[in-house]
Design an enzyme around this catalytic site. Structure first.
Site, PDB file in Angstrom:
ATOM      1  N   GLU A  67      10.170   5.872   1.364  1.00  0.00           N
ATOM      2  CA  GLU A  67      10.103   4.778   0.394  1.00  0.00           C
ATOM      3  C   GLU A  67      11.517   4.350   0.039  1.00  0.00           C
ATOM      4  O   GLU A  67      12.366   5.185  -0.261  1.00  0.00           O
ATOM      5  CB  GLU A  67       9.387   5.229  -0.879  1.00  0.00           C
TER       6      GLU A  67
ATOM      7  N   ASP B 167      10.310   4.023 -14.520  1.00  0.00           N
ATOM      8  CA  ASP B 167      11.231   5.019 -13.995  1.00  0.00           C
ATOM      9  C   ASP B 167      11.952   5.807 -15.066  1.00  0.00           C
ATOM     10  O   ASP B 167      12.350   5.272 -16.096  1.00  0.00           O
ATOM     11  CB  ASP B 167      12.249   4.350 -13.065  1.00  0.00           C
TER      12      ASP B 167
END
Lengths: 407, 270
Positions: B49, B60
């Site tokens: 990824e 995040d």
């Protein structure tokens, strides 16, 4: 701008069930938050149909906040400008000194209804943080407020008040260390705490249903102002003016007037130091359509969709996004959005203090500055209603610093 | 069959789970990103990824946020990432999946972005802030281009939402292990196993677990329940050491490679 067709007039019957204000709004958030947003939407629907909920909120607004607050005729300011009669909607006289308490109490009641045990919030100038800390103290809910380090410096007084009310103020050190980063941090907290925590967002931004909920709770401003206009001068005002950062006081002020097409609605954006990127926070005047903080609206961003840094002397307006309903009002032409620069807002701050004995918040000073510039162009039998969204005590240190004075 | 589907089909017959590392594009620069991809491929990872740095990533945790900030401060642009990926021999590498915030995709235009990603050699995209309700158009474009648009399921996703998400799921399902942001955690929640068992009964699409995973022991705990393991922050931190601690690039790449080898080993062991 290509305008092949005239846009449909703005409707007050927005958003739809998916949270659309025209094309704007909706939900762009991680899957982790989706269930909580669905739950909040359903609970809000139930609450808005429950007479008990409305009664409890109205009782708080009357006996705790001190509503209705006055629509005040600013006689000396009117004489100074030499044109339209200027009326001030005195949100600064609310408990906690700004309009933010209207929404904080409404959402605190929703928190209790949902059985959630903890509240988080973000704050820029600290007014929403203070309002949320106050509502949480009133209901005995634990409260965490995220605030950018730069704003903590600019708004020390509000930080002290929040802590005194029992809230925990968590400094945000990422990015620009202002409102935008405080929202990021609050959302990150909510990602982990969503099962037992409600996020009391302070403006008409974020994913559906927040823009609608906050607008509805703030609409008490416009409803009162509309009624008081009819009582004071027997008609609706020619123009209604409010400042726009995220846009909550303006949304609450404008919404009840949206279908009164004879009333001009003007939103004042923070023009900062200039019109180049990074010098201002005029999302509607200079931004593009994009996605930020879970909703689709105008945004100040670069060609890759990265949010741009913004500037305003006022911490409460220092935000690169804006509520989706404002984007809808802009594109339908219902509201005109106009920049006012830092120096003009600072001048208006002093002017209102000297002519009326009222110290406005730096945010509200932007709206006053616009009226100082334009009231003279109107006839004396016309009225302008300005939302004085908050009081200016919190800003004295920052104003003194900018003006090179000592306190 | 898409390259991602082929990868999982091949693993299914031989038994092991997929190891799927995440790295941030452009931290510290795109040349290191290219070399990291080559190193990870050499260690036998199954899919990589590639995070597109975004200014306001609300899903995040601090490690990935900081890596995004470093890359953006170095003026990294989306076009540079696509160019760097296109320069790699992507056909001989494990499938590459772009992790991109919707703000970026919307700004470029959904179709234009997806076409550029496919042309650069990406096999799929993950858009962490695009819920299934909003994904219809992009999903159709991706299908047309042969890209897998990876769907996410969280611990908070209700069974009813899950069924809706599964209707359009291709490639693999990104199962978020824990409510919260990305970042290494010592323990995985007990409910995760139960949710994975239930998901297995609902879909044939492979299940990959991410958020909070950083250690071989955690891989062992997911054996038989998940088809793949995603590790982000733990690896990103090893590359962050180049900027934050002055670790030489060669050494950071070796550390990242050794970590990948250890995780690959853990997914292979039975």
């Amino acid at each position: 701008m290509p305008a092949a067709t005239t846009p449909a007039p703005a409707s007050a019957n927005v958003p739809d069930a998916e949270g659309r204000f025209g094309e704007f709004g909706r939900r762009f958030v991680p899957e982790t938050l989706m269930h909580a947003l669905e739950e909040l939407t359903a609970e809000y629907e139930r609450a808005s149909k429950d007479p008990g909920f409305g009664a409890e909120l109205n009782d708080l607004l009357k006996n705790y906040v001190g509503r209705p607050n006055p629509l005040y005729f600013a006689k000396r300011l009117t004489e100074h400008c030499g044109g339209a009669q200027i009326y001030l909607k005195r949100e600064d006289l609310n408990h906690t000194g700004a309009h933010k308490i209207n929404n904080a109490l409404g959402q605190a009641l929703l928190t209790l209804r949902m059985g959630k045990k903890r509240v988080i919030a973000e704050t820029g100038a600290g007014q929403h943080g203070v309002a949320t800390a106050t509502a949480c103290a009133h209901f005995g809910l634990p409260c965490v407020v995220y605030m950018g380090e730069e704003d903590i410096r600019r708004q020390k007084l509000n930080v002290f008040i929040m802590r005194t009310m029992g809230a925990e103020v968590r400094p945000v050190t990422s990015g620009s260390r202002t409102l935008r980063d405080a929202i990021n941090e609050a959302m990150r907290d909510w990602m982990a705490s969503v099962a037992d925590t409600h996020y009391i967002i302070g403006s008409v931004v974020g994913p559906h249903p927040f823009p609608r909920i906050v607008r509805d709770f703030q609409s008490v401003i416009g409803r009162e102002a509309r009624q008081q206009s009819l009582e004071h001068f027997g008609k609706l005002p020619a123009e209604v003016v409010a400042c726009v950062g995220g846009g909550s006081n303006a949304a609450g002020m404008f919404y009840p007037f949206v279908e009164d097409t004879g009333v001009k609605l003007t939103g004042i954006e923070p023009g900062g130091r200039g019109d180049k990127p990074g010098e201002h926070a005029c999302t509607l005047s200079y931004g593009v359509k994009g996605v930020l903080h879970g909703s689709y609206s105008y945004v100040l961003q670069d060609i890759d969709g990265q949010t741009q840094d913004v500037h305003s002397v006022s911490a409460g307006l220092d935000y690169p996004g804006v509520g989706p309903e404002h984007s809808y009002w802009k594109d339908t032409g219902r509201v005109q959005y106009v920049p006012v620069r830092d120096e003009e807002a600072l001048a208006a701050y002093g002017m209102l203090a000297r002519t009326e004995g009222i110290l406005p918040a730096l945010e509200s000073s932007h709206a006053i500055a616009h009226v100082l510039k334009t009231a003279g162009q109107r006839k004396p039998d016309e009225q302008i209603v300005v939302c004085l969204s908050g009081r200016g005590d919190k800003d004295v240190y920052e104003v003194a610093r900018v003006l090179g004075q000592e306190i | 069959m898409s390259r991602i589907a082929e990868t999982f089909a091949r693993l299914k017959t031989s038994g092991p789970m997929a190891f799927m590392p995440f790295i941030t594009a452009g931290d510290p620069d795109l040349s290191v990103t290219g070399r990291t991809i080559t190193e990870l491929a050499k260690q036998g990872v199954d899919l990589i990824e590639i995070g597109f740095p975004y200014s306001d990533p609300i899903a995040d945790g601090p490690v990935i946020q900081a890596s995004y900030n470093r890359a953006l401060q170095a003026k990294l642009q989306v076009g540079d990432i696509l160019k760097a990926i296109a320069a790699l021999p992507t056909a001989t590498l494990p499938p590459l999946v772009a992790m991109v915030s919707y703000a970026i995709i919307f700004r470029h235009g959904g179709r234009k972005f997806a076409e550029a990603a496919a042309k650069a050699g990406f096999a799929g995209m993950i858009v962490p802030d695009l819920p299934t309700e909003e994904a219809t158009d992009l999903s159709a474009v991706c299908r047309e281009l042969g890209l897998d648009l990876i769907q996410l399921i969280a611990p908070t996703t209700t069974p009813e939402r899950t069924r809706r998400i599964l209707e359009t799921a291709t490639g693999f399902i990104y199962c978020i292990s824990v409510a919260g942001t990305t970042g290494a955690r010592t323990e995985l929640p007990a409910e995760l196993q139960q949710q994975l068992r239930w998901l297995k009964s609902q879909t044939q699409v492979p299940l990959a677990v991410g958020f909070g995973i950083s250690r071989p022991e955690q891989v062992a705990a997911l054996r038989g329940l998940a088809d793949g393991i995603i590790v982000g922050s733990a690896l990103v931190r090893k590359l962050a050491a180049i900027t934050e601690e002055g670790v030489p690039v060669e050494q950071a790449l070796a550390t990242a490679g050794a970590f990948a080898a250890e995780m690959v080993q853990a997914t292979r062991a039975s």
